[in-house]
Design a protein around this motif. Structure first.
Motif, short mmCIF file in Angstrom:
data_model
loop_
_atom_site.label_atom_id
_atom_site.label_comp_id
_atom_site.label_asym_id
_atom_site.label_seq_id
_atom_site.Cartn_x
_atom_site.Cartn_y
_atom_site.Cartn_z
N GLU A 44 0.85 -1.19 0.00
CA GLU A 44 0.00 0.00 0.00
C GLU A 44 0.88 1.24 0.00
O GLU A 44 2.09 1.15 0.26
N HIS A 45 0.28 2.36 -0.31
CA HIS A 45 0.99 3.64 -0.30
C HIS A 45 0.33 4.56 0.72
O HIS A 45 -0.88 4.51 0.93
N ILE A 46 1.12 5.42 1.32
CA ILE A 46 0.60 6.40 2.27
C ILE A 46 0.02 7.59 1.52
O ILE A 46 -1.03 8.11 1.89
N TYR A 47 0.69 8.03 0.46
CA TYR A 47 0.29 9.24 -0.26
C TYR A 47 -0.12 8.99 -1.72
O TYR A 47 -0.86 9.77 -2.28
N GLN A 48 0.39 7.94 -2.32
CA GLN A 48 0.26 7.74 -3.76
C GLN A 48 -1.05 7.09 -4.18
O GLN A 48 -1.52 6.14 -3.56
N GLY A 77 -3.66 3.99 1.01
CA GLY A 77 -4.21 3.23 2.13
C GLY A 77 -4.97 1.98 1.73
O GLY A 77 -5.41 1.22 2.59
N VAL A 78 -5.12 1.74 0.44
CA VAL A 78 -5.76 0.51 -0.02
C VAL A 78 -4.65 -0.46 -0.44
O VAL A 78 -3.86 -0.17 -1.35
N VAL A 79 -4.58 -1.59 0.25
CA VAL A 79 -3.58 -2.60 -0.05
C VAL A 79 -3.95 -3.24 -1.38
O VAL A 79 -5.12 -3.54 -1.63
N HIS A 80 -2.95 -3.43 -2.25
CA HIS A 80 -3.23 -3.98 -3.57
C HIS A 80 -2.12 -4.92 -4.02
O HIS A 80 -0.97 -4.77 -3.64
N PHE A 111 -0.03 4.60 -13.94
CA PHE A 111 0.10 6.05 -13.99
C PHE A 111 -0.04 6.60 -12.56
O PHE A 111 -1.06 7.18 -12.21
N PRO A 112 0.97 6.40 -11.70
CA PRO A 112 0.86 6.93 -10.34
C PRO A 112 0.92 8.45 -10.33
O PRO A 112 1.50 9.07 -11.22
N ASP A 113 0.31 9.04 -9.29
CA ASP A 113 0.30 10.50 -9.21
C ASP A 113 1.55 11.06 -8.53
O ASP A 113 1.73 12.26 -8.49
N LYS A 114 2.41 10.19 -8.02
CA LYS A 114 3.65 10.62 -7.38
C LYS A 114 4.84 10.04 -8.14
O LYS A 114 4.76 8.96 -8.72
N LEU A 115 5.95 10.74 -8.10
CA LEU A 115 7.17 10.25 -8.70
C LEU A 115 7.79 9.18 -7.81
O LEU A 115 7.83 9.34 -6.58
N TYR A 116 8.30 8.10 -8.41
CA TYR A 116 8.98 7.08 -7.63
C TYR A 116 10.19 7.68 -6.94
O TYR A 116 11.05 8.30 -7.58
N LYS A 117 10.23 7.59 -5.61
CA LYS A 117 11.29 8.15 -4.78
C LYS A 117 11.38 9.67 -4.86
O LYS A 117 12.40 10.26 -4.52
N GLU A 147 13.95 10.73 -2.31
CA GLU A 147 13.10 10.53 -1.13
C GLU A 147 12.92 9.04 -0.84
O GLU A 147 13.26 8.19 -1.67
N GLU A 148 12.37 8.76 0.31
CA GLU A 148 12.05 7.38 0.65
C GLU A 148 10.91 6.88 -0.24
O GLU A 148 10.07 7.67 -0.67
N VAL A 149 10.88 5.60 -0.51
CA VAL A 149 9.81 5.00 -1.30
C VAL A 149 8.52 5.01 -0.47
O VAL A 149 8.52 4.61 0.69
N ASP A 150 7.43 5.48 -1.07
CA ASP A 150 6.12 5.53 -0.41
C ASP A 150 5.45 4.17 -0.56
O ASP A 150 4.61 3.97 -1.44
N GLU A 151 5.85 3.23 0.29
CA GLU A 151 5.33 1.88 0.14
C GLU A 151 5.42 1.13 1.45
O GLU A 151 6.45 1.16 2.12
N ILE A 152 4.33 0.48 1.82
CA ILE A 152 4.30 -0.42 2.97
C ILE A 152 4.03 -1.81 2.40
O ILE A 152 2.97 -2.05 1.85
N ARG A 153 5.01 -2.68 2.52
CA ARG A 153 4.91 -4.01 1.91
C ARG A 153 4.23 -4.99 2.86
O ARG A 153 4.44 -4.95 4.06
N HIS A 154 3.43 -5.89 2.28
CA HIS A 154 2.70 -6.89 3.07
C HIS A 154 2.95 -8.32 2.60
O HIS A 154 2.24 -9.23 3.00
N GLU A 155 3.95 -8.53 1.75
CA GLU A 155 4.20 -9.87 1.21
C GLU A 155 4.43 -10.91 2.30
O GLU A 155 4.03 -12.06 2.17
N SER A 156 5.10 -10.53 3.38
CA SER A 156 5.43 -11.50 4.43
C SER A 156 4.40 -11.52 5.55
O SER A 156 4.56 -12.29 6.50
N ASP A 157 3.34 -10.70 5.48
CA ASP A 157 2.32 -10.72 6.52
C ASP A 157 1.59 -12.06 6.53
O ASP A 157 1.24 -12.60 5.48
N SER A 158 1.33 -12.56 7.70
CA SER A 158 0.64 -13.85 7.81
C SER A 158 -0.87 -13.68 7.81
O SER A 158 -1.60 -14.67 7.74
N ALA A 159 -1.35 -12.45 7.87
CA ALA A 159 -2.81 -12.22 7.89
C ALA A 159 -3.45 -12.77 6.63
O ALA A 159 -3.00 -12.50 5.51
#
Length: 152
Positions: A53-57, A104-107, A122-128, A134-146
């Motif tokens: 998911e992204h915080i801002y993007q 905020g929507v996990v995808h 076509f993201p609305d923010k530039l990568y980094k 800048e830091e990458v706007d990304e929260i990764r969930h690949e390893s989440d057990s949920a």
């Protein structure tokens, strides 16, 4: 439907030369943030990308083929009226479409076809950020057990 997610079928205009598809139009975006960049990725058969998911993007994903994808979204925004809702789409060669994913929507998506598939974003923010400083706007969930975050 998850609040703020927009989906649209893509129409391929075909003739003797091949086909053309309008991926987005300025006059149809409405309140959707305007793209800041564009990229294309290739995903091999059986391979997943995400979930994250992204915080801002905001992402505007286009699935046209040449393969088919399972696309999964989860609303992770506690303030959203559709918090914890899940959506699943099947898009690509057999069902071309666009999905707008707000912050905020996990995808995630998985190539469920037998050949490599392309996804255009076509993201609305530039990568980094500008100059990739800048830091990458990304929260990764690949390893989440949920179980909510599993692609299968």
């Amino acid at each position: 439907m998850i609040h703020g997610v927009v989906t649209k079928s893509l129409r391929k205009f075909m003739d003797e030369r091949g086909w053309l598809a309008e991926l987005f139009r300025e006059d149809e975006l409405g309140d959707i943030p305007r793209p800041g960049m564009c990229y294309i990725s290739e995903t091999l058969p059986g391979v997943s990308r995400g979930p994250h998911e992204h915080i801002y993007q905001t992402d505007i994903f286009c699935f046209l083929g040449p393969s088919n994808f399972k696309v999964v979204l989860w609303d992770h925004r506690k303030s959203s009226p559709t918090y914890e809702e899940k959506m699943v789409f099947y898009l690509g060669r057999d069902n071309p479409g666009t999905v707008v994913v707000p912050p905020g929507v996990v995808h995630g998506y998985k190539n469920i076809g037998t050949e490599s598939g392309w996804v255009i974003n076509f993201p609305d923010k530039l990568y980094k950020g500008p100059g990739r400083k800048e830091e990458v706007d990304e929260i990764r969930h690949e390893s989440d057990s949920a179980s909510a975050y599993k692609m299968d």
